[in-house]
Design an enzyme around this catalytic site. Structure first.
Site, PDB file in Angstrom:
ATOM      1  N   GLU A  15       0.864  -1.187   0.000  1.00 50.99           N
ATOM      2  CA  GLU A  15       0.000   0.000   0.000  1.00 50.99           C
ATOM      3  C   GLU A  15       0.903   1.241   0.000  1.00 50.99           C
ATOM      4  O   GLU A  15       1.764   1.373   0.859  1.00 50.99           O
ATOM      5  CB  GLU A  15      -0.898  -0.043   1.263  1.00 50.99           C
ATOM      6  N   ASP A  64      -8.191   0.448  -7.251  1.00 47.12           N
ATOM      7  CA  ASP A  64      -8.803   1.740  -7.583  1.00 47.12           C
ATOM      8  C   ASP A  64      -9.427   1.656  -8.972  1.00 47.12           C
ATOM      9  O   ASP A  64      -8.772   1.245  -9.931  1.00 47.12           O
ATOM     10  CB  ASP A  64      -7.742   2.847  -7.543  1.00 47.12           C
ATOM     11  N   LYS A  68     -13.290   7.280 -14.846  1.00 47.14           N
ATOM     12  CA  LYS A  68     -13.408   8.144 -16.031  1.00 47.14           C
ATOM     13  C   LYS A  68     -12.609   7.550 -17.188  1.00 47.14           C
ATOM     14  O   LYS A  68     -11.484   7.072 -16.989  1.00 47.14           O
ATOM     15  CB  LYS A  68     -12.877   9.547 -15.717  1.00 47.14           C
ATOM     16  N   ASP A 100     -16.165  -4.009  -7.681  1.00 42.76           N
ATOM     17  CA  ASP A 100     -17.609  -3.745  -7.763  1.00 42.76           C
ATOM     18  C   ASP A 100     -17.913  -2.834  -8.956  1.00 42.76           C
ATOM     19  O   ASP A 100     -19.004  -2.304  -9.055  1.00 42.76           O
ATOM     20  CB  ASP A 100     -18.123  -3.109  -6.455  1.00 42.76           C
TER      21      ASP A 100
HETATM   22  C1  LIG Z   1     -10.321   0.998  -3.351  1.00 39.77           C
HETATM   23  S1  LIG Z   1      -8.995   0.712  -2.226  1.00 39.77           S
HETATM   24  C2  LIG Z   1      -9.287  -0.974  -1.699  1.00 39.77           C
HETATM   25  C3  LIG Z   1      -8.602  -1.339  -0.408  1.00 39.77           C
HETATM   26  C4  LIG Z   1      -8.775  -2.798   0.050  1.00 39.77           C
HETATM   27  N1  LIG Z   1      -8.088  -3.719  -0.866  1.00 39.77           N
HETATM   28  C5  LIG Z   1     -10.225  -3.191   0.172  1.00 39.77           C
HETATM   29  O1  LIG Z   1     -10.694  -3.997  -0.640  1.00 39.77           O
HETATM   30  O2  LIG Z   1     -10.883  -2.702   1.102  1.00 39.77           O
HETATM   31  C6  LIG Z   1      -7.619   0.536  -3.349  1.00 39.77           C
HETATM   32  C7  LIG Z   1      -6.289   0.536  -2.630  1.00 39.77           C
HETATM   33  O3  LIG Z   1      -5.259   0.162  -3.550  1.00 39.77           O
HETATM   34  C8  LIG Z   1      -4.122   0.971  -3.314  1.00 39.77           C
HETATM   35  N2  LIG Z   1      -3.327   1.029  -4.553  1.00 39.77           N
HETATM   36  C9  LIG Z   1      -3.651   1.645  -5.710  1.00 39.77           C
HETATM   37  N3  LIG Z   1      -2.682   1.507  -6.623  1.00 39.77           N
HETATM   38  C10 LIG Z   1      -1.705   0.762  -6.027  1.00 39.77           C
HETATM   39  C11 LIG Z   1      -0.444   0.277  -6.467  1.00 39.77           C
HETATM   40  N4  LIG Z   1       0.021   0.528  -7.691  1.00 39.77           N
HETATM   41  N5  LIG Z   1       0.306  -0.462  -5.602  1.00 39.77           N
HETATM   42  C12 LIG Z   1      -0.176  -0.716  -4.348  1.00 39.77           C
HETATM   43  N6  LIG Z   1      -1.368  -0.294  -3.884  1.00 39.77           N
HETATM   44  C13 LIG Z   1      -2.129   0.442  -4.711  1.00 39.77           C
HETATM   45  C14 LIG Z   1      -4.716   2.321  -2.944  1.00 39.77           C
HETATM   46  O4  LIG Z   1      -3.803   3.157  -2.273  1.00 39.77           O
HETATM   47  C15 LIG Z   1      -5.909   1.902  -2.084  1.00 39.77           C
HETATM   48  O5  LIG Z   1      -5.558   1.773  -0.728  1.00 39.77           O
END
Ligand SMILES: C[S@@+](CC[C@H](N)C(=O)[O-])C[C@H]1O[C@@H](n2cnc3c(N)ncnc32)[C@H](O)[C@@H]1O
Length: 159
Positions: A15, A64, A68, A100
Site C-alpha cells: 500500500e 482503484d 473516467k 464492484d
Molecule cells: C479501493 S482501495 C481498496 C482497499 C482494500 N483492498 C479493500 O478492498 O478494502 C484501493 C487501494 O489500492 C491501493 N493502490 C492503488 N494503486 C496501487 C499500487 N500501484 N500499488 C499498491 N497499492 C495500490 C490504494 O492506495 C488503495 O488503498
C-alpha cells in the site's frame, strides 16, 4: 499477496499510503506479526525486486477503479501489469481479483481470457466470492450500497 510453504504461509501487503498501512497495523493481531510483511509503495516496484515465480497466490482486491474514460489507462490491471504479476507467480499459482465496477470487471475478464498463460477457474460464478478471498472494507462498502461485487479466480498454466 501470498507466498506460502505448506502451513507456513507468509503474506506481503502492499500500500503506498501511510494512513492505509497504519489502519491495517492497528487491526493486525499480535500472533500474525511474523506472518506478514508490509511494503509501503507501488506493488509494481515490489514485484520487480523479486525473482520470477516466487508467489503461490496474488490478491488484487477492489483496486482503484479510475472510472473516467481518460483515466482508465491508470488501472493497475492492464496487459503490461498482468505480464508482471504472472511472471512472479509459480506455475499453478493463482491470481484473485475482486471489484464492484462492472466495466472494470469486464475488461479484466477479457484481458485474462486473451492473455494465454492464465486460465479463468470460476467461469459462470463471478458473483460468488472464492473461499480464499477475505471480505474487505471495500467489499463491505459495495454490499452496503447494494452493489454486487464480482470475483475472478485464475490459474497460471504456462510460463
Ligand atoms: C479501493 S482501495 C481498496 C482497499 C482494500 N483492498 C479493500 O478492498 O478494502 C484501493 C487501494 O489500492 C491501493 N493502490 C492503488 N494503486 C496501487 C499500487 N500501484 N500499488 C499498491 N497499492 C495500490 C490504494 O492506495 C488503495 O488503498
Amino acid at each position: 499477496m501470498i507466498n506460502s510453504n505448506g502451513n507456513n504461509r507468509k503474506f506481503i501487503g502492499c500500500e503506498p499510503y501511510l494512513n492505509g498501512l497504519a489502519s491495517f497495523i492497528c487491526k493486525l493481531e499480535k500472533e500474525n506479526y511474523n506472518k506478514i510483511k508490509l511494503y509501503k509503495n507501488d506493488i509494481r516496484e515490489l514485484l520487480f525486486s523479486f525473482s520470477k515465480k516466487i508467489f503461490d497466490e496474488i490478491f488484487i482486491l477492489f483496486p482503484d477503479p479510475w472510472p473516467k474514460a481518460r483515466h482508465q489507462k491508470r488501472r493497475i490491471i492492464n496487459h503490461e501489469n498482468l505480464k508482471l504479476f504472472s511472471s512472479r507467480l509459480k506455475i499453478n499459482g493463482k491470481i484473485f481479483v475482486a471489484t464492484d465496477v462492472e466495466n472494470y470487471f469486464e475488461s479484466i475478464q477479457r484481458l485474462f481470457e486473451t492473455f494465454g498463460k492464465i486460465k479463468i477457474m470460476n467461469t459462470g460464478s463471478f458473483d460468488v466470492r472464492p473461499k480464499n478471498i477475505i471480505s474487505t472494507k471495500y467489499e463491505k462498502k459495495a454490499v452496503y450500497k447494494d452493489i454486487k461485487p464480482l470475483y475472478l479466480e485464475a490459474k497460471k498454466i504456462l510460463d
